[in-house]
Motif scaffolding. Structure first.
Motif, PDB file in Angstrom:
ATOM      1  N   PRO A   1      37.358  47.705  45.044  1.00 46.15           N
ATOM      2  CA  PRO A   1      37.991  47.348  46.320  1.00 46.15           C
ATOM      3  C   PRO A   1      39.509  47.447  46.295  1.00 46.15           C
ATOM      4  O   PRO A   1      40.125  47.756  47.324  1.00 46.15           O
ATOM      5  N   TYR A   2      40.124  47.183  45.141  1.00 41.83           N
ATOM      6  CA  TYR A   2      41.580  47.263  45.074  1.00 41.83           C
ATOM      7  C   TYR A   2      42.058  48.664  45.407  1.00 41.83           C
ATOM      8  O   TYR A   2      43.010  48.849  46.175  1.00 41.83           O
ATOM      9  N   TRP A   3      41.414  49.648  44.831  1.00 45.51           N
ATOM     10  CA  TRP A   3      41.799  51.029  45.062  1.00 45.51           C
ATOM     11  C   TRP A   3      41.397  51.468  46.470  1.00 45.51           C
ATOM     12  O   TRP A   3      42.199  52.055  47.205  1.00 45.51           O
ATOM     13  N   SER A   4      40.189  51.167  46.860  1.00 44.62           N
ATOM     14  CA  SER A   4      39.688  51.614  48.160  1.00 44.62           C
ATOM     15  C   SER A   4      40.508  51.062  49.315  1.00 44.62           C
ATOM     16  O   SER A   4      40.823  51.773  50.283  1.00 44.62           O
ATOM     17  N   LEU A   5      40.864  49.783  49.232  1.00 48.16           N
ATOM     18  CA  LEU A   5      41.548  49.101  50.332  1.00 48.16           C
ATOM     19  C   LEU A   5      43.025  48.922  50.063  1.00 48.16           C
ATOM     20  O   LEU A   5      43.739  48.360  50.882  1.00 48.16           O
ATOM     21  N   GLN A   6      43.483  49.390  48.891  1.00 51.99           N
ATOM     22  CA  GLN A   6      44.881  49.281  48.492  1.00 51.99           C
ATOM     23  C   GLN A   6      45.391  47.851  48.669  1.00 51.99           C
ATOM     24  O   GLN A   6      46.391  47.584  49.345  1.00 51.99           O
ATOM     25  N   LEU A   7      44.663  46.963  48.031  1.00 51.94           N
ATOM     26  CA  LEU A   7      45.035  45.557  48.030  1.00 51.94           C
ATOM     27  C   LEU A   7      46.223  45.345  47.094  1.00 51.94           C
ATOM     28  O   LEU A   7      46.482  46.147  46.203  1.00 51.94           O
TER      29      LEU A   7
END
Length: 440
Positions: free
Chosen positions: A255-261
């Protein structure tokens, strides 16, 4: 030997071994920039277990020295590279070879990530560091900022980042396959944690320097025991960060990469009654990430609620989904994405029966270790460089803080947990005498 680290002493130590070469660009030494085929001078700290795998990942380069406090655990690596200098103390590595090193690979237990990495960076040496980057949030932030200020090539050991399935998941999400993602559930299965307290007191093996293995830990020293060293340390707070620290930087990478958190603003956690010394068998953390209005890649993105579970999320049973081979469920405005490191599925299936994947826009990795080696030579930054992976590692560690000390609002700039002083005490830990850090 005085273990205190400061910039002046580090530089003097290095210059005593030879003239310090100035780094430029991505932190490479001029000697390694003459040709992309020229071998880098590397040292590896921690070369048994996971460290042996990292040695294998960089063995194409010029191995200058291996450092390990446990000669038996490091034995196979030592035997495989008989001409490489063998050391027990990382400080002697920098005394002897500091000015000659282009990079260092650090694969020690969590509680001893920071000190060798900090010493290397102060000398302008590029760093590959195993997850979860460091033992606490302050250490993680300090290394992230130091790497940036010195322009060093870094890579966090989240090796699954290079897997093609991970790339395709990111492409699906960022291409809008499931619409705007507002909720994510990520998990690691199993129930590892809460180990038994040792009841016997065996002697320290002669091949192990247990005092160095203990490193900076301030608490009264836990006696050596084979259930703790060389591996069970992971489930004791003095040394490890539990199953959350062990897997969080791998799984939350999705999710960090996908959503650029980047950095959460609120952290809540629940689970079994916290134990002061041992990590839990299960836990649940809820992170709140604020909306962004003008992100360079995603444009606008709404607020995201990210759930982390050590254990199986209840939502899987509610929705009749299978946890096997999966570790992340993203819920968007147009559907859901269930995935793991090597599988992915858009849901509901009938709704996406005719879905056509977007053109691939994330290039294949040249190899996770090769990314870092290329960056050391002045190439593109590695994909898990600390500017990306540092905030992710902080988030993982903040989950442990909330579980141990209660919920809090997080001021990332100030490294502040607000009114929760018990949580604040876990953001930065004190070191035992002789291991203090003096920042310039």
């Amino acid at each position: 030997m005085n273990r205190k680290i400061n910039r002046r002493n580090a530089l003097l130590t290095s210059m005593a071994a030879g003239a310090l070469m100035v780094h430029g660009g991505a932190g490479r030494r001029l000697s390694a920039a003459e040709s992309p085929n020229e071998k880098l001078n590397l040292a590896c700290i921690g070369v048994g277990g996971r460290g042996a795998a990292n040695v294998s990942g960089v063995k194409s380069q010029n191995m200058v020295a291996f450092v390990d406090v446990d000669a038996k655990r490091a034995g196979k690596t030592f035997e495989s590279f008989p001409n490489v200098q063998q050391l027990t103390d990382y400080r002697k590595l920098f005394d002897q070879f500091g000015s000659k090193l282009d990079g260092v690979v650090i694969s020690t237990p969590d509680h001893t990530h920071f000190h060798p990495a900090y010493a290397a960076m102060q000398l302008g040496i590029n760093v590959y560091l195993e997850k979860p980057l460091a033992h606490n949030v302050w250490e993680t932030r300090t290394l992230t900022e130091l790497a940036r200020s010195k322009g060093l090539a870094t890579q966090l050991g989240s090796q699954r980042h290079a897997m093609s399935n991970m790339h395709r998941v990111v492409e699906w999400v960022q291409s809008g396959a499931i619409g705007e993602v507002q909720e994510v559930h990520s998990w690691v299965g199993g129930s590892r944690g809460m180990p038994d307290f040792p009841t016997d007191n065996p002697p320290v093996p002669p091949e192990l320097n247990y005092d160095l293995w203990r490193g900076p830990v301030l608490n009264p020293p836990r006696p050596y025991h084979p259930t703790i060293c060389p591996y069970g340390w992971r489930f004791w707070w003095d040394f490890g960060t539990g199953e959350t620290g062990n897997w969080g930087c791998h799984i939350l990478d999705i999710p960090y990469w996908s959503l650029q958190l980047t950095k959460p603003t609120r952290i809540k956690a629940s689970g079994p009654e916290p134990d002061a010394e041992r990590t839990p068998k299960a836990m649940h953390v809820e992170y709140q990430f604020p909306a962004i209005d003008d992100h360079a890649t995603l444009g606008k993105r709404g607020a995201v609620k990210l759930h982390w579970y050590h254990g199986t999320p209840p939502i899987l049973k509610e929705k009749g989904l299978d946890a096997s081979g999966n570790n992340t469920l993203m819920i968007g405005s147009k559907g859901m994405l269930l995935c793991g490191f090597s599988k992915r599925q858009l849901l509901p299936e009938d709704q996406f029966a005719d879905y056509k994947s977007p053109d691939e826009f994330i290039p294949d990795s040249p190899g996770f270790h090769n990314e870092w080696l290329n960056a050391c030579r002045g190439g593109e930054a590695a994909t898990c460089n600390f500017d990306y992976s540092g905030p992710m590692a902080e988030t993982v560690l903040l989950g442990n803080v909330a579980y141990r000390a209660g919920n809090f609002d997080w001021d990332a700039e100030a490294l502040s947990t607000g009114d929760n002083q018990a949580a604040q005490a876990l953001i930065k830990e004190a070191y035992r005498p002789g291991w203090e850090i003096e920042q310039s």
